[in-house]
Design an enzyme around this catalytic site. Structure first.
Site, short mmCIF file in Angstrom:
data_model
loop_
_atom_site.label_atom_id
_atom_site.label_comp_id
_atom_site.label_asym_id
_atom_site.label_seq_id
_atom_site.Cartn_x
_atom_site.Cartn_y
_atom_site.Cartn_z
N GLY A 17 0.84 -1.21 0.00
CA GLY A 17 0.00 0.00 0.00
C GLY A 17 0.86 1.25 0.00
CG ASP A 109 3.46 -6.75 7.26
OD1 ASP A 109 3.00 -6.11 6.29
OD2 ASP A 109 2.74 -7.42 8.02
CB THR A 132 2.96 0.56 5.92
OG1 THR A 132 1.59 0.27 6.29
CG2 THR A 132 3.83 0.18 7.10
CG ASP A 134 -1.44 -0.63 7.81
OD1 ASP A 134 -2.28 0.27 7.61
OD2 ASP A 134 -1.35 -1.65 7.10
CG ASP A 136 1.65 -3.25 10.01
OD1 ASP A 136 2.49 -2.53 9.43
OD2 ASP A 136 0.92 -4.05 9.39
NE ARG A 178 -4.10 -5.71 4.65
CZ ARG A 178 -3.33 -5.77 3.59
NH1 ARG A 178 -2.15 -6.34 3.65
NH2 ARG A 178 -3.74 -5.28 2.45
CD GLN A 260 -8.38 5.88 7.39
OE1 GLN A 260 -8.10 5.63 8.54
NE2 GLN A 260 -9.17 5.09 6.68
P1 ADP Z 1 2.90 -4.38 2.60
O1 ADP Z 1 4.31 -4.41 2.16
O2 ADP Z 1 2.35 -2.98 2.66
O3 ADP Z 1 2.67 -5.16 3.87
P2 ADP Z 1 1.66 -6.53 1.07
O4 ADP Z 1 1.46 -7.41 2.26
O5 ADP Z 1 0.55 -6.42 0.10
O6 ADP Z 1 2.01 -5.04 1.46
O7 ADP Z 1 2.95 -7.07 0.31
C1 ADP Z 1 3.44 -6.40 -0.85
C2 ADP Z 1 4.03 -7.39 -1.79
O8 ADP Z 1 5.15 -8.05 -1.19
C3 ADP Z 1 3.12 -8.54 -2.20
O9 ADP Z 1 2.23 -8.19 -3.21
C4 ADP Z 1 4.14 -9.54 -2.72
O10 ADP Z 1 4.60 -9.18 -4.00
C5 ADP Z 1 5.29 -9.35 -1.72
N1 ADP Z 1 5.14 -10.35 -0.65
C6 ADP Z 1 4.31 -10.32 0.42
N2 ADP Z 1 4.39 -11.44 1.15
C7 ADP Z 1 5.28 -12.24 0.51
C8 ADP Z 1 5.80 -13.56 0.75
N3 ADP Z 1 5.40 -14.27 1.80
N4 ADP Z 1 6.68 -14.04 -0.13
C9 ADP Z 1 7.11 -13.32 -1.19
N5 ADP Z 1 6.66 -12.09 -1.46
C10 ADP Z 1 5.77 -11.53 -0.64
O1 F6P Z 2 -1.46 -1.57 4.43
C1 F6P Z 2 -2.04 -0.33 4.14
C2 F6P Z 2 -3.54 -0.46 3.93
O2 F6P Z 2 -4.05 0.82 3.64
C3 F6P Z 2 -4.30 -1.09 5.09
O3 F6P Z 2 -4.51 -0.17 6.14
C4 F6P Z 2 -5.55 -1.53 4.40
O4 F6P Z 2 -6.13 -2.64 5.05
C5 F6P Z 2 -5.06 -1.97 3.04
O5 F6P Z 2 -3.83 -1.31 2.83
C6 F6P Z 2 -6.01 -1.67 1.94
O6 F6P Z 2 -5.50 -2.18 0.77
P1 F6P Z 2 -6.13 -1.90 -0.68
O7 F6P Z 2 -5.71 -0.50 -1.06
O8 F6P Z 2 -5.52 -2.93 -1.54
O9 F6P Z 2 -7.60 -2.00 -0.52
MG MG Z 3 1.34 -5.03 5.57
#
Ligand code: ADP
Ligand code: F6P
Ligand code: MG
Length: 328
Positions: A17, A109, A132, A134, A136, A178, A260
């Site tokens: 995000g 994360d 992020t 969040d 978190d 989230r 947000q």
């Molecule tokens: P954020 O980094 O904000 O937590 P996401 O959880 O959507 O966002 O993760 C972003 C991207 O990171 C995913 O779309 C994917 O490409 C990569 N990613 C997330 N988890 C994994 C995983 N377990 N293994 C490999 N790549 C991952």
């Molecule tokens: O991780 C950032 C965040 O904005 C969370 O707070 C929320 O749950 C999620 O991304 C929303 O994701 P999307 O934009 O894919 O709906």
């Molecule tokens: Mg995340």
């Protein structure tokens, strides 16, 4: 002491995000690297850009006037293929072909889980910057974008309180985050919430209803409950339905949603992003390979990426209790 490589070209990308302040971080990474005579490549759209070879050379002028802009000029995204090792190998081959020797990953994360795998499977040097809304991520007191998101949510909550007060209404306001309740806890205290609902501190519905009814019995006519979205955005509607069914209690719902994530970053987020971006490049030059930049008690630090990924950062319970104490 980390082993140094002769670094000449680095890549930078944003993933997951978007968050206000990501552009400030991109600017700080790029300009610090350029000052150190490194070449900098922007990888477009997160991990997808590595797979598609969507690379752009970054120049000092490409960074002009982005410090104050929300979103990310490098675009971002979620790339499901990256969960598969063969796509991570393809990504590494594409990076090597383009002469990129190390990466700075600005994300959350999930992005760091992918980053950590790139290091583990291919020993590719990578430094994470927590970006992020969040907040978190373990190992850092703050993530880039959190401060702005809290302030954006708060300005909406203040407006809702005006109308809630005029009509003597109960509102359930759902905020993002989230599985994390950081935004909820912070806006809940700053916005004078009656109750803050965080995913990691679940509360029985009857208990919430009792609190609202007690407040009414004390003469309180309007209240605001802040609910973190949790796994299922829109849970505020379920909650309002339960209030109605169980206690004939009417609650209006407002889901603040993606506003947000947008907007111009706060001064704090710009400063944090600038510090973290510069520090990340220096860390790579010092030979660091799989670390995340964090801020702890005002100091910029490095923590192992694996610690950031595998440890859980819980919602600050003391803020939930404080809001409860102050809502008389
Ligand atoms: P954020 O980094 O904000 O937590 P996401 O959880 O959507 O966002 O993760 C972003 C991207 O990171 C995913 O779309 C994917 O490409 C990569 N990613 C997330 N988890 C994994 C995983 N377990 N293994 C490999 N790549 C991952
Ligand atoms: O991780 C950032 C965040 O904005 C969370 O707070 C929320 O749950 C999620 O991304 C929303 O994701 P999307 O934009 O894919 O709906
Ligand atoms: Mg995340």
């Amino acid at each position: 002491m980390a082993e140094k490589i002769n670094l000449q070209k680095i890549g930078v990308f944003t993933s997951g995000g978007d968050a206000p302040g990501m552009n400030a971080a991109i600017r700080a990474v790029s300009r610090t690297a350029l000052q150190k005579n490194l070449e900098v490549v922007g990888i477009m759209g997160g991990y997808q850009g590595m797979i598609d070879k969507d690379f752009q050379q970054l120049t000092p002028r490409a960074m002009a006037n982005i410090l104050q802009r929300g979103g990310t000029i490098l675009k971002t995204g979620r790339c499901p293929e990256f969960h598969k090792p063969e796509f991570r190998t393809l990504a590494i081959n594409n990076l090597k072909e383009a002469g990129i020797q190390a990466l700075v990953c600005i994300g959350g994360d999930g992005s760091f889980t992918g980053a950590q795998l790139l290091y583990k499977e291919h020993q590719f040097p990578i430094i994470g910057i927590p970006g992020t809304i969040d907040n978190d991520i373990w190992g850092t007191d703050l993530t880039i974008g959190f401060d702005t998101a809290v302030n954006t949510a708060l300005s909406s909550i203040d407006k809702i309180r005006d109308t809630a007060d005029s009509h003597d209404r109960l509102f359930i306001i759902e905020v993002m985050g989230r599985n994390s309740g950081f935004i909820a806890a912070n806006v809940g205290v700053a916005g004078g919430a009656e109750e803050i609902l965080a995913p990691d501190f679940p509360m029985p519905i009857d208990h919430i209803i009792n609190r609202i009814q007690d407040a009414r019995a004390r003469g309180k006519k309007s209240s605001v409950i802040i609910a973190a979205e949790g796994e299922k955005p829109g849970r505020a509607y379920d909650l309002a339905e339960q209030f109605r069914k169980r206690a004939n209690l009417e609650a209006k719902v407002s889901i603040l949603g993606h506003q947000q994530r947008g907007g111009s970053p706060s001064a704090n987020d710009r400063i944090l992003a600038s510090q973290m971006g510069a520090f990340a490049v220096q860390a790579l030059l010092n030979g660091e390979k799989d670390k995340m930049v964090g801020i702890q008690a005002g100091n910029i630090v490095l923590v192992p990426l694996s610690d950031a990924v595998f440890n859980e950062k819980r919602t600050p319970e003391h803020l939930l209790e404080l809001a409860r104490l102050l809502a008389m």
